[in-house]
Design an enzyme around this catalytic site. Structure first.
Site, PDB file in Angstrom:
ATOM      1  N   HIS A  50       0.838  -1.216   0.000  1.00 20.09           N
ATOM      2  CA  HIS A  50       0.000   0.000   0.000  1.00 20.09           C
ATOM      3  C   HIS A  50       0.866   1.257   0.000  1.00 20.09           C
ATOM      4  O   HIS A  50       0.582   2.227  -0.699  1.00 20.09           O
ATOM      5  CB  HIS A  50      -0.877   0.049   1.259  1.00 20.09           C
ATOM      6  CG  HIS A  50      -1.820  -1.092   1.427  1.00 20.09           C
ATOM      7  ND1 HIS A  50      -1.670  -2.031   2.421  1.00 20.09           N
ATOM      8  CD2 HIS A  50      -2.929  -1.450   0.748  1.00 20.09           C
ATOM      9  CE1 HIS A  50      -2.656  -2.909   2.349  1.00 20.09           C
ATOM     10  NE2 HIS A  50      -3.434  -2.585   1.338  1.00 20.09           N
ATOM     11  N   GLN A  74     -18.047  -6.277  -1.100  1.00 18.79           N
ATOM     12  CA  GLN A  74     -17.204  -7.152  -1.930  1.00 18.79           C
ATOM     13  C   GLN A  74     -16.845  -8.461  -1.246  1.00 18.79           C
ATOM     14  O   GLN A  74     -16.130  -9.276  -1.819  1.00 18.79           O
ATOM     15  CB  GLN A  74     -15.940  -6.430  -2.383  1.00 18.79           C
ATOM     16  CG  GLN A  74     -14.892  -6.234  -1.303  1.00 18.79           C
ATOM     17  CD  GLN A  74     -13.765  -5.347  -1.775  1.00 18.79           C
ATOM     18  OE1 GLN A  74     -13.960  -4.165  -2.047  1.00 18.79           O
ATOM     19  NE2 GLN A  74     -12.574  -5.916  -1.913  1.00 18.79           N
ATOM     20  N   ASP A 164      -3.278  -7.451  -7.327  1.00 20.07           N
ATOM     21  CA  ASP A 164      -4.661  -7.823  -7.616  1.00 20.07           C
ATOM     22  C   ASP A 164      -4.903  -7.581  -9.111  1.00 20.07           C
ATOM     23  O   ASP A 164      -5.589  -6.631  -9.504  1.00 20.07           O
ATOM     24  CB  ASP A 164      -5.618  -7.013  -6.743  1.00 20.07           C
ATOM     25  CG  ASP A 164      -5.402  -7.306  -5.266  1.00 20.07           C
ATOM     26  OD1 ASP A 164      -5.904  -8.323  -4.789  1.00 20.07           O
ATOM     27  OD2 ASP A 164      -4.674  -6.538  -4.597  1.00 20.07           O
TER      28      ASP A 164
HETATM   29  P1  AMP Z   1      -6.425  -3.770  -0.356  1.00 18.02           P
HETATM   30  O1  AMP Z   1      -6.243  -2.957   0.875  1.00 18.02           O
HETATM   31  O2  AMP Z   1      -6.037  -5.199  -0.222  1.00 18.02           O
HETATM   32  O3  AMP Z   1      -7.788  -3.564  -0.979  1.00 18.02           O
HETATM   33  O4  AMP Z   1      -5.392  -3.192  -1.407  1.00 18.02           O
HETATM   34  C1  AMP Z   1      -5.382  -1.827  -1.745  1.00 18.02           C
HETATM   35  C2  AMP Z   1      -4.483  -1.616  -2.940  1.00 18.02           C
HETATM   36  O5  AMP Z   1      -3.166  -2.030  -2.606  1.00 18.02           O
HETATM   37  C3  AMP Z   1      -4.915  -2.445  -4.163  1.00 18.02           C
HETATM   38  O6  AMP Z   1      -4.746  -1.660  -5.339  1.00 18.02           O
HETATM   39  C4  AMP Z   1      -3.958  -3.592  -4.118  1.00 18.02           C
HETATM   40  O7  AMP Z   1      -3.725  -4.179  -5.386  1.00 18.02           O
HETATM   41  C5  AMP Z   1      -2.705  -2.918  -3.594  1.00 18.02           C
HETATM   42  N1  AMP Z   1      -1.791  -3.899  -3.022  1.00 18.02           N
HETATM   43  C6  AMP Z   1      -2.083  -4.865  -2.103  1.00 18.02           C
HETATM   44  N2  AMP Z   1      -1.000  -5.624  -1.871  1.00 18.02           N
HETATM   45  C7  AMP Z   1      -0.008  -5.150  -2.656  1.00 18.02           C
HETATM   46  C8  AMP Z   1       1.348  -5.528  -2.883  1.00 18.02           C
HETATM   47  N3  AMP Z   1       1.915  -6.538  -2.246  1.00 18.02           N
HETATM   48  N4  AMP Z   1       2.062  -4.799  -3.780  1.00 18.02           N
HETATM   49  C9  AMP Z   1       1.507  -3.762  -4.449  1.00 18.02           C
HETATM   50  N5  AMP Z   1       0.228  -3.359  -4.282  1.00 18.02           N
HETATM   51  C10 AMP Z   1      -0.524  -4.052  -3.405  1.00 18.02           C
END
Ligand code: AMP
Length: 296
Positions: A50, A74, A164
């Site tokens: 993040h 979701q 993702d």
């Molecule tokens: P989330 O909080 O899981 O909904 O993720 C929020 C954003 O962070 C989304 O765009 C994810 O794809 C991105 N994200 C989550 N994990 C990673 C990672 N390991 N590397 C890069 N981006 C990430």
């Protein structure tokens, strides 16, 4: 109080705004001041993945908004929603450490007031892989909340993680199809030193499962090696990945080996290729992927 208290690039404690009216006011003030608005939507439990998106936003924009919202629409599984890690105070500190100006952290009721009835569905690309395993509500919930957040924050550019991969594709397609005036930047997957893709869910892995979780990256590496050795059959590459995962004690839910543009498996791999895997590991379900340029 000014909505743009911090100068670009200066880390300080971000303001936390909880209502749509407040975040709209803050963004409008930044825009009046001529700042490009960058936006990073998250569900909190922040990690380096993040933060990499937030740093990228900080580097490219004069005003950076991050949202923290565990989006109930979701989740196909009430227990997963219930157990999703939450620590807002820590998240706000981390966001401030990389220069986020404002954190938008609405309540579920602010986002989904009683009588809420409108959803965005991206057909086709939402349906396989994550769509099939997490059910049709998953990407419908993602598309709906991202569309709402884009309408609320009205960013110039929004940042998503390649981690993702299917979600990023769904968001891009929604933006294109609905003519949403926002640029989408997809940023590389950030990994732990041993290769495990960072995920908020990793904190729920015990020591044995943490070791087994490396099976996903091993499967992807084995697939890349097979392609490097000249394998061009998607089915054969998928088999190599599955075998490598099973050898580490993890049963894949799916291994997708597809053209990164069309998302279909060609007869012969060539050009930009997406290899995506998912598997349950102990109490969590993990996903990972790589993008490869396959020479003819
Ligand atoms: P989330 O909080 O899981 O909904 O993720 C929020 C954003 O962070 C989304 O765009 C994810 O794809 C991105 N994200 C989550 N994990 C990673 C990672 N390991 N590397 C890069 N981006 C990430």
């Amino acid at each position: 109080m000014s909505a743009i208290a911090s100068a670009p690039g200066v880390a300080s404690s971000p303001r936390v705004l909880r209502t749509i009216a407040d975040i709209r006011r803050a963004v409008a003030a930044a825009r009046r001041a001529g700042r490009r608005v960058g936006f990073v939507p998250t569900m909190g439990a922040l990690h380096e993945g993040h933060l990499s998106l937030m740093r990228r936003a900080r580097a490219g924009c004069g005003f950076v908004v991050a949202s923290i919202f565990v989006n109930p629409s979701q989740f196909n599984d009430a227990a997963d929603l219930e157990q999703y890690p939450r620590d807002e105070a820590r998240d706000v500190t981390l966001a401030g450490s990389v220069g986020v100006d404002v954190v938008f952290a609405p309540s579920a009721r602010e986002m989904y007031p009683p009588g809420f009835a409108t959803f965005v569905t991206v057909t086709g690309i939402s349906e396989p892989w994550e769509g099939a395993h997490r059910g049709p509500v998953h990407f419908r919930g993602v598309a709906t909340v991202v569309a709402k957040l884009f309408n609320i924050v009205a960013p110039d550019v929004a940042y998503f993680g390649q981690k993702d991969a299917q979600q990023a594709l769904v968001v891009r397609r929604m933006v294109r199809d609905l003519d949403l005036p926002v640029e989408i930047e997809v940023c590389p997957t950030i990994r732990e030193a041993d290769g495990l893709a960072m995920s908020s869910r990793n904190v729920r892995l015990g020591p044995e499962d943490r070791a087994r979780a490396l099976a996903l990256k091993s499967g992807l590496d084995a697939a890349a090696d097979a392609i490097g050795r000249g394998e061009r059959s998607p089915a054969a590459v998928a088999r190599v990945a599955s075998d490598a995962m099973r050898a580490r004690g993890v049963e894949p839910e799916y291994v997708a080996v597809v053209d990164a543009e069309t998302l279909s498996a060609p007869a012969v791999l060539r050009g930009e290729t997406l290899i995506a895997v998912a598997a349950p590991v102990g109490p969590v379900r993990l996903i990972d992927n790589i993008l490869l340029q396959v020479p003819a």
